[in-house]
Each structure stands twice: as C-alpha cells, then as structure tokens.
Design a protein around this motif. Structure first.
Motif, PDB file in Angstrom:
ATOM      1  N   ILE A  31     -31.025 -32.094  27.259  1.00  0.00           N
ATOM      2  CA  ILE A  31     -30.508 -30.818  26.746  1.00  0.00           C
ATOM      3  C   ILE A  31     -28.992 -30.866  26.619  1.00  0.00           C
ATOM      4  N   VAL A  32     -28.309 -31.410  27.610  1.00  0.00           N
ATOM      5  CA  VAL A  32     -26.843 -31.521  27.538  1.00  0.00           C
ATOM      6  C   VAL A  32     -26.449 -32.419  26.365  1.00  0.00           C
ATOM      7  N   PHE A  33     -27.142 -33.537  26.209  1.00  0.00           N
ATOM      8  CA  PHE A  33     -26.891 -34.432  25.077  1.00  0.00           C
ATOM      9  C   PHE A  33     -27.114 -33.698  23.760  1.00  0.00           C
ATOM     10  N   ALA A  34     -28.195 -32.937  23.677  1.00  0.00           N
ATOM     11  CA  ALA A  34     -28.511 -32.205  22.448  1.00  0.00           C
ATOM     12  C   ALA A  34     -27.438 -31.180  22.107  1.00  0.00           C
ATOM     13  N   VAL A  35     -26.997 -30.434  23.103  1.00  0.00           N
ATOM     14  CA  VAL A  35     -25.940 -29.446  22.868  1.00  0.00           C
ATOM     15  C   VAL A  35     -24.666 -30.151  22.429  1.00  0.00           C
ATOM     16  N   GLY A  36     -24.334 -31.257  23.089  1.00  0.00           N
ATOM     17  CA  GLY A  36     -23.162 -32.031  22.695  1.00  0.00           C
ATOM     18  C   GLY A  36     -23.275 -32.558  21.274  1.00  0.00           C
ATOM     19  N   HIS A  69     -16.498 -27.285  43.446  1.00  0.00           N
ATOM     20  CA  HIS A  69     -16.469 -28.342  44.461  1.00  0.00           C
ATOM     21  C   HIS A  69     -15.815 -29.553  43.811  1.00  0.00           C
ATOM     22  N   TRP A  70     -14.746 -30.038  44.411  1.00  0.00           N
ATOM     23  CA  TRP A  70     -13.953 -31.078  43.780  1.00  0.00           C
ATOM     24  C   TRP A  70     -14.764 -32.341  43.472  1.00  0.00           C
ATOM     25  N   VAL A  71     -15.413 -32.940  44.459  1.00  0.00           N
ATOM     26  CA  VAL A  71     -16.122 -34.210  44.257  1.00  0.00           C
ATOM     27  C   VAL A  71     -17.336 -34.011  43.357  1.00  0.00           C
ATOM     28  N   LEU A  72     -18.156 -33.027  43.674  1.00  0.00           N
ATOM     29  CA  LEU A  72     -19.342 -32.763  42.866  1.00  0.00           C
ATOM     30  C   LEU A  72     -18.948 -32.312  41.455  1.00  0.00           C
ATOM     31  N   GLY A  73     -17.908 -31.508  41.350  1.00  0.00           N
ATOM     32  CA  GLY A  73     -17.442 -31.044  40.047  1.00  0.00           C
ATOM     33  C   GLY A  73     -16.929 -32.178  39.183  1.00  0.00           C
ATOM     34  N   LEU A  74     -16.194 -33.093  39.788  1.00  0.00           N
ATOM     35  CA  LEU A  74     -15.673 -34.236  39.039  1.00  0.00           C
ATOM     36  C   LEU A  74     -16.823 -35.138  38.577  1.00  0.00           C
ATOM     37  N   THR A  75     -17.758 -35.400  39.462  1.00  0.00           N
ATOM     38  CA  THR A  75     -18.888 -36.262  39.126  1.00  0.00           C
ATOM     39  C   THR A  75     -19.750 -35.627  38.032  1.00  0.00           C
ATOM     40  N   THR A  76     -19.992 -34.340  38.146  1.00  0.00           N
ATOM     41  CA  THR A  76     -20.766 -33.636  37.122  1.00  0.00           C
ATOM     42  C   THR A  76     -20.021 -33.650  35.797  1.00  0.00           C
ATOM     43  N   VAL A  78     -17.887 -35.852  34.692  1.00  0.00           N
ATOM     44  CA  VAL A  78     -17.960 -37.196  34.116  1.00  0.00           C
ATOM     45  C   VAL A  78     -19.324 -37.405  33.452  1.00  0.00           C
ATOM     46  N   ALA A  79     -20.390 -37.035  34.147  1.00  0.00           N
ATOM     47  CA  ALA A  79     -21.737 -37.199  33.588  1.00  0.00           C
ATOM     48  C   ALA A  79     -21.900 -36.392  32.302  1.00  0.00           C
ATOM     49  N   VAL A  80     -21.462 -35.147  32.326  1.00  0.00           N
ATOM     50  CA  VAL A  80     -21.564 -34.302  31.138  1.00  0.00           C
ATOM     51  C   VAL A  80     -20.689 -34.861  30.022  1.00  0.00           C
ATOM     52  N   GLY A  81     -19.493 -35.330  30.365  1.00  0.00           N
ATOM     53  CA  GLY A  81     -18.597 -35.904  29.367  1.00  0.00           C
ATOM     54  C   GLY A  81     -19.189 -37.124  28.679  1.00  0.00           C
ATOM     55  N   VAL A  82     -19.870 -37.966  29.432  1.00  0.00           N
ATOM     56  CA  VAL A  82     -20.535 -39.136  28.837  1.00  0.00           C
ATOM     57  C   VAL A  82     -21.604 -38.682  27.849  1.00  0.00           C
ATOM     58  N   LEU A  83     -22.398 -37.693  28.236  1.00  0.00           N
ATOM     59  CA  LEU A  83     -23.447 -37.195  27.338  1.00  0.00           C
ATOM     60  C   LEU A  83     -22.855 -36.561  26.087  1.00  0.00           C
ATOM     61  N   GLY A 136     -27.683 -26.278  36.311  1.00  0.00           N
ATOM     62  CA  GLY A 136     -28.666 -27.347  36.102  1.00  0.00           C
ATOM     63  C   GLY A 136     -28.068 -28.745  36.140  1.00  0.00           C
ATOM     64  N   PRO A 137     -27.043 -29.033  35.328  1.00  0.00           N
ATOM     65  CA  PRO A 137     -26.446 -30.375  35.406  1.00  0.00           C
ATOM     66  C   PRO A 137     -25.838 -30.681  36.778  1.00  0.00           C
ATOM     67  N   MET A 138     -25.225 -29.686  37.397  1.00  0.00           N
ATOM     68  CA  MET A 138     -24.644 -29.887  38.718  1.00  0.00           C
ATOM     69  C   MET A 138     -25.746 -30.180  39.746  1.00  0.00           C
ATOM     70  N   PHE A 139     -26.886 -29.507  39.622  1.00  0.00           N
ATOM     71  CA  PHE A 139     -28.018 -29.723  40.519  1.00  0.00           C
ATOM     72  C   PHE A 139     -28.541 -31.154  40.390  1.00  0.00           C
ATOM     73  N   VAL A 140     -28.703 -31.622  39.162  1.00  0.00           N
ATOM     74  CA  VAL A 140     -29.207 -32.981  38.945  1.00  0.00           C
ATOM     75  C   VAL A 140     -28.239 -34.004  39.539  1.00  0.00           C
ATOM     76  N   VAL A 141     -26.956 -33.823  39.300  1.00  0.00           N
ATOM     77  CA  VAL A 141     -25.951 -34.742  39.852  1.00  0.00           C
ATOM     78  C   VAL A 141     -25.959 -34.664  41.383  1.00  0.00           C
ATOM     79  N   ALA A 142     -26.035 -33.456  41.929  1.00  0.00           N
ATOM     80  CA  ALA A 142     -26.070 -33.306  43.388  1.00  0.00           C
ATOM     81  C   ALA A 142     -27.301 -33.988  43.971  1.00  0.00           C
ATOM     82  N   GLU A 143     -28.445 -33.817  43.352  1.00  0.00           N
ATOM     83  CA  GLU A 143     -29.675 -34.458  43.849  1.00  0.00           C
ATOM     84  C   GLU A 143     -29.538 -35.976  43.837  1.00  0.00           C
ATOM     85  N   ALA A 144     -28.932 -36.523  42.785  1.00  0.00           N
ATOM     86  CA  ALA A 144     -28.713 -37.969  42.726  1.00  0.00           C
ATOM     87  C   ALA A 144     -27.755 -38.405  43.835  1.00  0.00           C
ATOM     88  N   MET A 145     -26.713 -37.630  44.049  1.00  0.00           N
ATOM     89  CA  MET A 145     -25.739 -37.958  45.093  1.00  0.00           C
ATOM     90  C   MET A 145     -26.354 -37.821  46.483  1.00  0.00           C
TER      91      MET A 145
END
Length: 175
Positions: A31-36, A69-76, A78-83, A136-145
């Motif tokens: 979904i994030v890729f599609a919106v992008g 959240h600095w660490v989670l926000g930065l990681t999320t 980056v992931a969203v930016g790649v998509l 949603g994207p933050m949740f997925v990144v948090a779950e992976a982390m």
C-alpha cells in the motif's frame, strides 16, 4: 500528541493474531509503495530539484514519525522512503504501467490486509481512528525490530495492555 508507545498499543489491540500481523508485513508495504507510485506524478521543478506530491507527503509523515520516537521514527522513515523511491522508478514508466502498478498494488495490498483481519476477527484499526493509516507502517517496522531483539521493554508494555499475540481458533471463534 500521542507517543509511539500509545499509538502502537492502540494499533496492537487490533492486531493480536500472528497471521494478521504476517499479512501486514506484505500488505502495508504494498500500500505504501502504491501510494508512492500514484503520487509520483506530477513532478515539479523546485530550485532544480524534482518534487512530487509523494515526496511532500513523505516529508510530512517522516516528521510525524520522528516526533513520536527517534529510533523507530527514523527506521520507519527510511523504510517508507525506500518504498516511495521505488514508486518513483515505476512512475517513470509509461502511463499504463504507472497506473496498473499503482492501482494494482494498492488493491492487492488491501486484499491482503482484509484477509489478515478475517483471521483477526476485527475490523482494521483505521476504521475507528484514521491515524491508524500512519501507524500501520510504524507497526510493521516495530514488529520487525522487536523480532530482532530491539526494545524488549516497549514490546512488554504493549503486550501488557494489548495482550500477547495468538493464533485465533477460527473453528470456535465467535462471529
């Protein structure tokens, strides 16, 4: 301004079935890729830099993630930016490829999400709170982390309030 812990706890309450969480690892990025992809046109020249609605939206959401959240926000971010960047690559194709990829991945992503929520037995979180679309994207990144061992304390606090993850018994589930 709710913290990442509060937002993730609220979102987690709608996502305790492990199959639902697994579908989010596929559906949310699609979904994030599609919106992008869909927002990668039109492109404007701003001081020699190409700017699209997708990058404007990305900047706003990245600021929002970083403010939670600095660490989670930065990681999320980056992931969203790649998509979003990948979406721009697709958007550089023909109009038919751009639309087919954007609309197709958006629809497939949501179908996968709704399959997950069938297993969950609950509606998606954004139905009750539109901010869930950002969480949603933050949740997925948090779950992976969390799976990688990051911030066990935050995970414990989320599970204390939302409960542990389970595999819901569909045969004996209430409608």
């Amino acid at each position: 301004m709710r913290s990442a812990l509060d937002l993730l706890t609220q979102y987690a309450a709608y996502h305790r079935d492990r199959r639902n969480i697994a579908t989010h690892f596929v559906g949310v990025p699609l979904i994030v890729f599609a919106v992008g992809t869909l927002l990668a046109r039109p492109q404007f020249d701003v001081a020699g830099w190409p700017l699209t609605p997708a990058w404007v939206l990305f900047a706003l959401t990245a600021l929002w993630y970083l403010s939670r959240h600095w660490v989670l926000g930065l990681t999320t971010s980056v992931a969203v930016g790649v998509l979003i960047g990948l979406g721009h690559l697709v958007a550089a194709s023909s109009t038919s490829i751009w639309l087919a990829a954007g609309i197709g991945t958006f629809v497939v992503g949501w179908i996968i999400q709704f399959i997950g929520h069938y297993y969950e037995g609950r509606k998606p979180a954004f139905v009750d709170d539109l901010i869930g679309l950002l969480v949603g994207p933050m949740f997925v990144v948090a779950e992976a982390m969390f799976a990688a061992g990051w911030n066990r304390e935050m995970l414990a606090r989320i599970e204390q309030k939302a409960g542990p993850t389970v595999v819901r018994d569909l045969a004996n589930a209430r409608p």
